[in-house]
Design a protein around this motif. Sequence first.
Motif: not given
Length: 370
Positions: A142-147
């Motif tokens: 997952m992307s940083g924002g999703q994490q």
Amino acid sequence: MTTPQPAIRFAGVHKNYLSHGESVPAVKRMDLAIAQGEFFSLLGPSGCGKTTTMRMIAGFEEPSGGKVYLDGKDVTGVAPNKRDVNMVFQSYALFPHLNTYQNVAFGLERKKVGKADIKKRVGEMLEIVSLTGMEKRAPKEMSGGQQQRVALARALVNHPRALLLDEPLGALDLKLRQQMQIELKRIQREVGITFVYVTHDQGEALTMSDRIAVMNAGVIEQLGSPREIYERPASRFVAGFIGTSNLVDGHIERCENGLAVVAYSAQDRVVVPVGSAARPGDKIEISVRPEKIDLHRGVPPVSSTGGSVLSGVVNEVVYHGTSTNYTVATAAGADFTVFDQNASNADDLADRGDRVFLTWAPQHSYMIGV
Ligand SMILES: Nc1ncnc2c1ncn2[C@@H]1O[C@H](COP(=O)(O)OP(=O)(O)OP(=O)(O)O)[C@@H](O)[C@H]1O
């Protein structure tokens, strides 16, 4: 009806660290009440004591003096895991071997909540943070924002009394950070939990907060809504730290109808609302925001009568797309910054070296305290 207790209250809290045998104050005597369901930000430059303040709420640091209350209960000396607050950090601290669902469900499983209940609560929380369908993804997929959203869901699923967020968006790029700011505010509104947010980014604090405490060297310099803090900075420090401010000083020439006039020449003057204690001859410092000022080539318009008028010469012109920013050396002796919105008449721009007049209405000037 009784008024609800503040979610968080500090009574005379201070914190000194021992550094090389010396006691160094990190937070000086602080009295603070954060309301239930409030989005509250601690804002200030590096080293001003934001993180220490937050860690005292969480219980990771104990005050050197004073008391910390959560929902009216004295929790000074109570261990962090007994305080019912959760913290979210910039490093998401997700379990790498667990997927999204398992990461969010972790705390509930440890509390032995029933399987069906866990499924329902995790599902609801993933919907709130817009991650429905990502249940099976591992953090590294997952992307940083999703994490960051997973970390948020994991902290919120336990319905803590308060959520403490320490620069949680610091690792994201600008665009994503701005998106997450709007998202965070929406999520906070939906779950109704008190958020305490630590940041040194004034734009972030202004965007999201119900109230902001601006800290400097261990003290709260100003506490208020984003609007109050931006429109009426209480001190020189706040005026300088939040946005761009023009500052100019001078002696009051005369006071009329709650307005003081500081004159710099026959035509150059600044008009500022003052209290009844102001007297002619008093030296005052005045501030005005760059977007409140109108810049004119030629003579100042008649509409500026009664307000501030300063003549000057344009030193710098910077085109920013939506606005053009000017630096003007004024007759008051101070350089002023002016933000001029680029409307349809873009050929109206002033050039370097042009003689101009700056005008603004009396209510846009304010006196700086210290
Ligand atoms: N464990 C410690 N021991 C000694 N001094 C400390 C300790 N933690 C913080 N300090 C000092 O206390 C002051 C406040 O630190 P704090 O981390 O609360 O600031 P901050 O506003 O959160 O800064 P930043 O934005 O850089 O994280 C600083 O001067 C810092 O050097």
